[in-house]
Design a protein around this motif. Structure first.
Motif, mmCIF file in Angstrom:
data_model
loop_
_atom_site.group_PDB
_atom_site.id
_atom_site.type_symbol
_atom_site.label_atom_id
_atom_site.label_comp_id
_atom_site.label_asym_id
_atom_site.label_seq_id
_atom_site.Cartn_x
_atom_site.Cartn_y
_atom_site.Cartn_z
ATOM 1 N N ASP A 54 0.831 -1.208 0.000
ATOM 2 C CA ASP A 54 0.000 0.000 0.000
ATOM 3 C C ASP A 54 0.867 1.261 0.000
ATOM 4 O O ASP A 54 2.095 1.200 0.105
ATOM 5 N N ALA A 56 1.219 3.639 2.182
ATOM 6 C CA ALA A 56 1.944 3.921 3.422
ATOM 7 C C ALA A 56 3.265 3.160 3.454
ATOM 8 O O ALA A 56 4.299 3.704 3.851
ATOM 9 N N TYR A 88 2.675 11.754 -1.092
ATOM 10 C CA TYR A 88 1.892 10.817 -0.271
ATOM 11 C C TYR A 88 1.520 11.456 1.062
ATOM 12 O O TYR A 88 0.348 11.438 1.469
ATOM 13 N N TYR A 89 2.518 12.014 1.775
ATOM 14 C CA TYR A 89 2.236 12.554 3.105
ATOM 15 C C TYR A 89 1.379 13.810 3.046
ATOM 16 O O TYR A 89 0.578 14.065 3.953
ATOM 17 N N GLN A 91 -0.988 14.339 0.911
ATOM 18 C CA GLN A 91 -2.344 13.965 0.517
ATOM 19 C C GLN A 91 -3.039 13.100 1.563
ATOM 20 O O GLN A 91 -4.207 12.763 1.410
ATOM 21 N N HIS A 92 -2.342 12.731 2.605
ATOM 22 C CA HIS A 92 -2.917 11.912 3.665
ATOM 23 C C HIS A 92 -2.844 12.675 4.989
ATOM 24 O O HIS A 92 -2.351 13.791 5.056
ATOM 25 N N ASP A 93 -3.351 12.061 6.029
ATOM 26 C CA ASP A 93 -3.421 12.708 7.338
ATOM 27 C C ASP A 93 -2.021 12.811 7.943
ATOM 28 O O ASP A 93 -1.533 11.870 8.565
ATOM 29 N N THR A 94 -1.378 13.946 7.750
ATOM 30 C CA THR A 94 -0.011 14.104 8.237
ATOM 31 C C THR A 94 0.072 14.102 9.764
ATOM 32 O O THR A 94 1.142 13.879 10.316
ATOM 33 N N ASN A 97 1.500 11.064 10.845
ATOM 34 C CA ASN A 97 2.783 10.746 10.220
ATOM 35 C C ASN A 97 3.730 11.945 10.290
ATOM 36 O O ASN A 97 4.485 12.196 9.349
ATOM 37 N N TYR A 101 6.749 12.793 7.730
ATOM 38 C CA TYR A 101 6.583 14.000 6.909
ATOM 39 C C TYR A 101 7.754 14.952 7.125
ATOM 40 O O TYR A 101 8.280 15.545 6.164
#
Length: 217
Positions: A54, A56, A88-89, A91-94, A97, A101
């Protein structure tokens, strides 16, 4: 038809086993990275990234590749690898992460600096520092502060560079990164010397020398 479901389940099981094994390789590489970067890089190179992995996992693999090549070979990531990881970071819930990030932003700052875009480098490093404020990490923050200090020194902002070198040294000390602390302390001493503060310059110089003595034991 009765054979299809067991076959699908078997395929899913094989994929899950490969994913778990690859995660373990990245975990082992991360544990070895600071002291044995060459060994960490060899572990990362054993990972076979597949379409079944995936986003992640792929982003984490990219980051570990960047970090291992940096530590083991002194190489910065390619633009394509860095952009894919940052995308990726972003566009996702940073929030879940932040450390990862921050690593991506740190490398973006270093690449921009290498390309001569110092203002963009500082933007990335400031963003990395902000991301780290939401974590308990102090080791990467030391690296970020060192890069910021070098950029300030390049622009002859001696007061800012001395402050950031000093903060970086504290981060390295907390993480027992004494060789890095020596570099930061020597740089701090040099900046205070330029500012005409002989007392502080001598203080940081002798502190650096004391760590050098420990490292030579």
């Amino acid at each position: 038809m009765r054979y299809i479901l067991p076959l699908l389940l078997a395929l899913i099981g094989v994929t899950a086993c490969h994913s778990t094994a690859d995660e373990h390789l990245l975990d082992r590489a991360e544990a070895l990275l600071m002291e044995y970067p060459d060994s960490a890089l060899r572990l990362v190179e054993q990972v076979d990234v597949k379409p079944s992995h995936d986003g992640a996992f792929c982003a984490r693999y990219n980051l570990m590749t960047m970090r291992c090549r940096d530590k083991a070979e002194g190489l910065l990531p390619s633009d394509s690898l860095l952009e894919a990881t940052l995308d990726y970071y972003e566009q996702h819930d940073t929030r879940n992460n932040l450390l990862e990030y921050a690593y991506a932003l740190y490398y973006a700052g270093r690449v921009a600096e290498q390309e001569g875009d110092f203002s963009q480098a500082m933007v990335h490093l400031l963003d990395a520092d902000r991301a780290l404020s939401g974590t308990s990490d102090t080791s990467l923050r030391g690296d970020v502060l060192m890069e910021m200090a070098r950029l300030y020194r390049r622009q002859r902002y001696v007061q800012l560079s001395s402050t950031h070198f000093e903060k970086a040294a504290r981060c390295f000390e907390v993480n027992n990164r004494l060789a890095d602390a020596v570099h930061a302390l020597m740089a701090t001493s040099a900046e205070y010397h330029q500012l005409g503060d002989a007392e502080k310059a001598n203080h940081f110089f002798h502190k650096a020398k004391s760590y050098e003595a420990l490292l030579s034991c």
